[in-house]
Enzyme design. Structure first.
Site, PDB file in Angstrom:
ATOM      1  N   GLU A 188       0.841  -1.223  -0.016  1.00  0.00           N
ATOM      2  CA  GLU A 188       0.075  -0.088   0.165  1.00  0.00           C
ATOM      3  C   GLU A 188       0.853   1.326  -0.120  1.00  0.00           C
ATOM      4  O   GLU A 188       0.944   2.131   0.998  1.00  0.00           O
ATOM      5  CB  GLU A 188      -0.967  -0.038   1.049  1.00  0.00           C
ATOM      6  CG  GLU A 188      -1.975  -1.371   1.209  1.00  0.00           C
ATOM      7  CD  GLU A 188      -2.754  -1.296   2.496  1.00  0.00           C
ATOM      8  OE1 GLU A 188      -2.635  -0.369   3.340  1.00  0.00           O
ATOM      9  OE2 GLU A 188      -3.515  -2.497   2.635  1.00  0.00           O
ATOM     10  N   GLU A 297      -6.550 -10.473  -1.666  1.00  0.00           N
ATOM     11  CA  GLU A 297      -7.294 -10.094  -0.374  1.00  0.00           C
ATOM     12  C   GLU A 297      -8.678  -9.940  -0.725  1.00  0.00           C
ATOM     13  O   GLU A 297      -9.298  -8.984  -0.500  1.00  0.00           O
ATOM     14  CB  GLU A 297      -6.926  -8.997   0.499  1.00  0.00           C
ATOM     15  CG  GLU A 297      -5.344  -9.152   0.884  1.00  0.00           C
ATOM     16  CD  GLU A 297      -5.021  -7.829   1.623  1.00  0.00           C
ATOM     17  OE1 GLU A 297      -5.712  -7.075   2.279  1.00  0.00           O
ATOM     18  OE2 GLU A 297      -3.678  -7.674   1.833  1.00  0.00           O
TER      19      GLU A 297
END
Length: 419
Positions: A188, A297
């Site tokens: 991220e 995810e």
């Protein structure tokens, strides 16, 4: 750093070749043959297309019976997770730890490492013949507070942060060498507009911290697969920013095996299959950078989306309102049908691009322990996973299997052709 990147081109090509071979229909899983073809699981049905994975929490590893332990997740029917592990082993061939490998857990203080939970997870997974992905080496969130500061509370110099990153990555990767198959190296690092996230890593080192992390991880263990991972990767601006950043580095030899897309999706957002179309474009954009992708995810919230929220920034929270939590007693038949149709359409899209996909990895095994119950509004009851709160596989999973499973008429035709 460019010269160093070039030094790893040959080794990286070996890793890339291993990734390609991993997609072969003849591959084995975890050193063992694939499950019997009669097994009705996503793992078996899609073994010729990609691997199928899931995240695992510490209570599932411990086969915890609950009781005195209070798991801080809304929606549990029971805290008993003794039945979870056999379901994980049967249905998936890759596993990734939800939290026990993050910096605040595994490296809480300078010079102090705690591998207790991570070792339990890795040892249990390898004993079951599962492949393991480490998650994650460098991430601005859930990073131990000491990592970026000196003893006077000031941000450390670029050289000190490089030294800390290298020691952190070398120690962790070396500890699991031979037991872990892949790592999320950087997590991220970009904003939704495609610009670099202004994290403390960035403030001290600029974007140099990203290729440095991959370099250190590769040096520590040249045999493992190395991933970048991010959320909101359905957004064209973000995936373009990520692809544009990595493309020249990959050409120079930076050992990036694949770019992962989290896929924390919201049913309400998928008007006219817009979310699915966005991810289809993202797969193509990442492939243009010279590496495959994988869904790292995956989950799907069936609840209303407050304020048009998107992403998975764990610091984003909204106040609880009853109208945002309409399915306390279960989904309506209409909503169940919409959820099922979403996954069928999503998998059809994946099949069109299977040559560019390494793995489809779900986040959380069942609705009871899914983080979506409490994000971004704590206290809601969501239905985001493949299994319900009683660990029963949902009916749409069979529809996904049927997309690639020969139908009875087709089987008869094949038998006739063989005569």
């Amino acid at each position: 750093m460019t010269n160093k990147f070039r030094l790893v081109v040959v080794l990286f090509s070996v890793i890339a070749a291993e990734v390609v071979s991993a997609q072969s229909p003849l591959r084995s899983e975890g050193g063992q043959c694939c499950l019997n073809s009669a097994e009705n699981t996503l793992r078996e049905a899609f073994r010729d297309y990609w691997y199928t994975g899931v995240s695992v929490n510490q209570w599932q590893v411990e086969a915890d019976k609950g009781g005195a332990n209070a798991f801080d997740v809304t929606g549990f029917v029971s805290n008993d997770q003794t039945s979870d592990w056999p379901i994980i082993v049967k249905n998936f061939n890759w596993v990734v730890a939800e939290n026990c490998m993050k910096c605040e857990v595994i490296h809480p203080k300078e010079g102090v490492y705690d591998f207790t939970l991570a070792d339990q997870f890795v040892n249990k997974a390898k004993a079951a013949g599962l492949k393991v992905q480490g998650h994650c080496l460098i991430w601005h969130s859930q990073c131990a507070p000491w990592f970026h500061y000196d003893d006077k509370g000031n941000l450390v110099s670029p050289e000190v942060l490089k030294q800390r990153m290298r020691e952190h990555i070398y120690t962790i990767v070396s500890h699991f060498k031979g037991r872990i198959d892949a790592w999320d190296v950087v997590n991220e690092a970009f904003e939704d507009d495609g610009s670099p996230r202004q994290s403390l890593f960035y403030q001290i080192l600029g974007t140099d911290y990203i290729p440095l992390a991959f370099q250190y991880a590769h040096e520590a263990d040249p045999s493992i697969l190395l991933f970048y991972n991010d959320f909101s990767m359905n957004k064209a601006t973000k995936v373009k920013g990520v692809a544009d950043f990595f493309r020249p580095l990959i050409k120079q030899g930076l050992p990036v095996t694949a770019i992962g897309m989290q896929g924390h999706m919201i049913l309400e957002d998928n008007v006219d299959n817009s979310v699915i179309k966005q991810y289809e474009q993202s797969i193509e954009t990442i492939a243009s950078a010279g590496v495959p992708t994988f869904f790292s995810e995956l989950d799907l919230s069936a609840l209303p989306n407050p304020y048009g929220f998107s992403g998975a920034n764990v610091s984003d929270k909204f106040a609880y309102r009853p109208e945002m939590d309409p399915y306390k007693d279960g989904l309506t038949k209409e909503q169940e049908a919409k959820v099922g149709q979403f996954w069928v359409d999503f998998y059809k899209m994946l099949l069109r691009h299977h040559q560019d996909i390494l793995r489809v990895n779900f986040w959380c095994l069942n609705d009871a322990n899914s983080w979506r119950n409490d994000f971004p509004i704590k206290g809601r009851t969501d239905y985001a996973t493949l299994f319900d709160r009683q660990n029963q596989v949902k009916s749409f999973v069979q529809e996904l299997i049927n997309l690639v499973k020969p139908q009875p008429t087709e089987q008869k035709k094949n038998k006739k052709n063989k005569k």
